[in-house]
Design an enzyme around this catalytic site. Structure first.
Site, PDB file in Angstrom:
ATOM      1  N   GLU A 117       0.831  -1.209   0.000  1.00  0.00           N
ATOM      2  CA  GLU A 117       0.000   0.000   0.000  1.00  0.00           C
ATOM      3  C   GLU A 117       0.868   1.262   0.000  1.00  0.00           C
ATOM      4  OE1 GLU A 117      -2.927  -0.392  -0.787  1.00  0.00           O
ATOM      5  OE2 GLU A 117      -3.147  -2.518  -0.309  1.00  0.00           O
TER       6      GLU A 117
ATOM      7  N   HIS B 278       1.688   2.180  -3.505  1.00  0.00           N
ATOM      8  CA  HIS B 278       0.631   2.977  -4.150  1.00  0.00           C
ATOM      9  C   HIS B 278       0.747   4.438  -3.724  1.00  0.00           C
ATOM     10  CE1 HIS B 278      -1.718  -0.124  -6.062  1.00  0.00           C
ATOM     11  NE2 HIS B 278      -1.978  -0.768  -4.956  1.00  0.00           N
TER      12      HIS B 278
END
Ligand code: ZN
Length: 680
Positions: A466, A469
């Site tokens: 994550e 991202h």
């Protein structure tokens, strides 16, 4: 009106945000945008600043009004917020379709594209125009009036039904609980999880231990509980959530039928023969056949390995666990026991070495070494929960360039899973830079009363994913919001930065930096670390065929016409690729929010597609934290956002086209020398 959602700049004022502010803010922005649209779309000779910039302003205002509400709906769901959120969905969908189908606006974009040379537009601006014109056609700008109206109605209904699908999964998950009064039933479950169960019971005012279907709770039982019947009970509840086999109040069956029929209808209206073909029109893969062929190539490589792994697991379970025939609720448990035996390693034994704040600091250090950026904590920024942390990102020149929110722990009324979302996008406004901001959301087991949250290594990998991202969004250098950060990136390339960053969670140098015992401060013993690294490919075949099952099911489902028999189709796909046992009552599709909630519809294959890019991208690193390769990855991939096609960015970074063998090698499905020979 003092509505925090109408603030034109700054970070969202979460502390002042009430559900009753949402709908009025969205209404006000929509009205203002529509009024402005009328004049915008009547330009004879539009240029960039008379057409694209005002549209960016309008999109920004709408994102500022609705984005924080959508975020809160996911992380702090309340009945009031859900009602406000749902009231906005059809309005937003109608507006999006109006924009997409606006013939005057389309003509303006065509006129601007025709003047691209005269106006000396740069490559990124031309890419934006290309994407815009394509999206107009994908929204049906060219359709006759009646079909346009129908397309709009279909999109609105779809937005509502997709939201309903997610709600019913959340509600079915929250409605289930199991109170245990005999601690013997919890044998095998780690102390930290048991303490969490006891705390949940105490909060609810009941004696004993309360088990829920929140992922950390489910995971603890299915992986560790020695009581086979308890595992089976949790498995049955989890795998029938929101289905005809579970609590009838939340059955998603009719919603799924509706969604599939609506998607097919939308695709047909635009002249595509399936929703899959429509979905892939703006992706990196050429066609559904292209994506399917890719998945089947992987299946051929992975399935024999998965079958071997299953046979070995079955033999182990029979010999060591007294399980004559593996059932679905034994798979995680037996795998964990086998992993413990093969590598003398349990995920639980690793937890004390991975306190969440320390892992996050380690991640920041990796980003600093690779990209020359620093994260520093910010106090006094408004957030939505006491557990949320905020960080400022500073570039190599120590200039502030972004904001990161982290919300790491599971709690009630929070959507399951892990994800990042875009809070603000980088752009130039009124002569100043607006820095990007991102949310990083996970559902890790929360801190205890006397210790920090402790992650297992799977959690660590998730956090790196994550964070990847977030870096993609925050390190962009693109000036136009439509393609800055994660915006405008082909969906099947979006997982490149995230999966690329997972590699660092498997590097000894990184582990040595992030893994220290939370109480003693001792580093992770080298021997334990090496066993962890050796386990990276453990059950990689089983993992891969599971991902292939999801991806093939999703693509086939969206090629199968308006009323596919979902269960039959799933059985067919399972016969093709799956190897593990599944009971007939399993209804995993009914909680498959990735594809029925929206985003990944006919796009789940993207994880594997982008994993090829990520694995191959990492082969350019000559040492674990190769600064030169890191800077090149920043320059050619992260910084570029959607400003050029993903394939061009990959070629610029790697000097050639992507090569699937890097992924096969990473999974241990081919020998090292073969990977080198073909990848050189
Ligand atoms: Zn991801």
């Amino acid at each position: 009106m003092d509505n925090p959602l109408l603030a034109p700049e700054g970070l969202p004022a979460f502390d002042r945000l009430h559900a009753r502010a949402v709908e009025p803010a969205v209404d006000a922005v929509l009205a203002a945008n529509r009024a402005r649209l009328t004049t915008l779309a009547h330009q004879a000779a539009p240029d960039w600043d008379s057409l694209v910039t005002p549209l960016d302003d309008m999109a920004e205002a709408l994102h500022r009004a609705f984005g924080p509400a959508a975020h809160l709906n996911a992380v702090c769901n309340t009945p009031e917020l859900r009602a406000a959120y749902n009231a906005c969905l059809p309005k937003l969908s109608a507006y999006e379709t109006e924009l997409g189908q606006h013939a005057g606006l389309y003509q303006c974009f065509q006129a601007l594209a025709a003047r691209a040379d005269a106006l000396q537009l740069d490559a990124v601006q031309r890419k934006i125009l290309h994407d815009e014109l394509r999206d107009f056609r994908l929204a049906g700008v060219h359709l006759p009036a009646e079909q346009k109206a129908r397309f709009k109605a279909v999109q609105q209904r779809l937005a509502e039904q997709e939201a309903k699908f997610e709600e019913q999964v959340l509600d079915a998950t929250d409605a289930w609980r199991l109170d245990i009064h005999d601690e013997a039933r919890l044998a095998g479950i780690p102390a930290g999880d048991r303490a969490q169960f006891a705390a949940q019971a105490k909060d609810a005012g009941v004696a004993g231990w309360r088990l829920t279907l929140d992922y950390p709770s489910y995971h603890a039982v299915i992986t560790h509980a020695d009581d086979r019947s308890l595992r089976e009970q949790l498995y049955a509840a989890y795998s029938t959530r929101a289905s005809d086999q579970g609590d009838a109040r939340f059955d998603n069956t009719p919603v799924m039928r509706d969604i599939l029929a609506l998607r097919q209808e939308a695709a047909t209206l635009l002249g595509f023969d399936s929703f899959a073909a429509y979905s892939l029109a703006d992706k990196m893969a050429d066609s559904p056949d292209d994506a399917l062929a890719f998945l089947h190539r992987l299946a051929i490589a992975a399935r024999p390995r998965a079958q071997q792994e299953l046979a070995a697991l079955q033999a182990f379970a029979r010999a060591k666990l007294g399980i004559a025939e593996l059932a679905a609720w034994d798979m995680a448990y037996a795998s964990e026991k086998l992993r413990e035996q093969e590598f003398a390693l349990s995920q639980e034994a690793l937890r004390p070495y991975f306190p969440a704040p320390q892992v996050l600091d380690g991640l920041f250090a990796v980003a600093e070494q690779l990209y020359g950026v620093r994260f520093t904590p910010l106090q006094s920024v408004s957030t939505w929960h006491a557990e949320v942390r905020v960080y400022e990102l500073r570039d190599a020149n120590d200039a502030a360039c972004g904001i990161l929110y982290t919300d790491l722990y599971a709690r009630p009324r929070k959507r399951a899973g892990a994800w990042m979302d875009d809070c603000l996008t980088r752009r130039r406004r009124n002569g100043r830079w607006q820095h990007p901001a991102a949310y990083l959301v996970c559902n890790f087991a929360p801190p205890g009363s006397d210790r920090p949250a402790l992650l297992n290594h799977d959690d660590v990998v998730t956090l790196f994913h994550e964070f990847g991202h977030c870096l993609h969004h925050l390190l962009t250098r693109v000036a136009y919001p439509g393609v800055a950060g994660i915006n405008g990136v082909e969906w099947d390339a979006v997982e490149l930065p995230s999966q690329f960053h997972e590699n660092f969670a498997w590097q000894p140098a990184v582990l040595d930096r992030i893994a220290r015992h939370h109480a003693s401060g001792e580093p992770l013993p080298a021997e334990l670390r090496d066993r962890l690294l050796a386990s990276r490919r453990f059950h990689s075949g089983l993992h891969l065929v599971r991902q292939l099952e999801f991806a093939l099911f999703d693509l086939e489902l969206h090629r199968a016409g308006p009323t596919p028999d979902i269960d039959v189709l799933l059985q067919t796909v399972r016969r093709q690729v799956a190897v593990a046992p599944v009971p007939a009552y399993n209804r995993f599709a009914h909680s498959f929010t990735h594809i029925f909630g929206g985003g990944y519809a006919a796009g789940y294959y993207s994880y594997l597609w982008a994993e090829v890019l990520a694995a191959d991208a990492y082969t350019a690193f000559r040492e674990p934290l190769d600064t030169a390769a890191g800077r090149r990855f920043l320059e050619e991939i992260l910084a570029r956002g959607g400003g050029r096609p993903a394939l061009e960015s990959f070629r610029a970074y790697r000097g050639r086209d992507p090569d699937e063998t890097a992924l096969l090698h990473q999974y241990g499905l081919i020998e090292e020398d073969k990977a080198c020979a073909t990848a050189s």
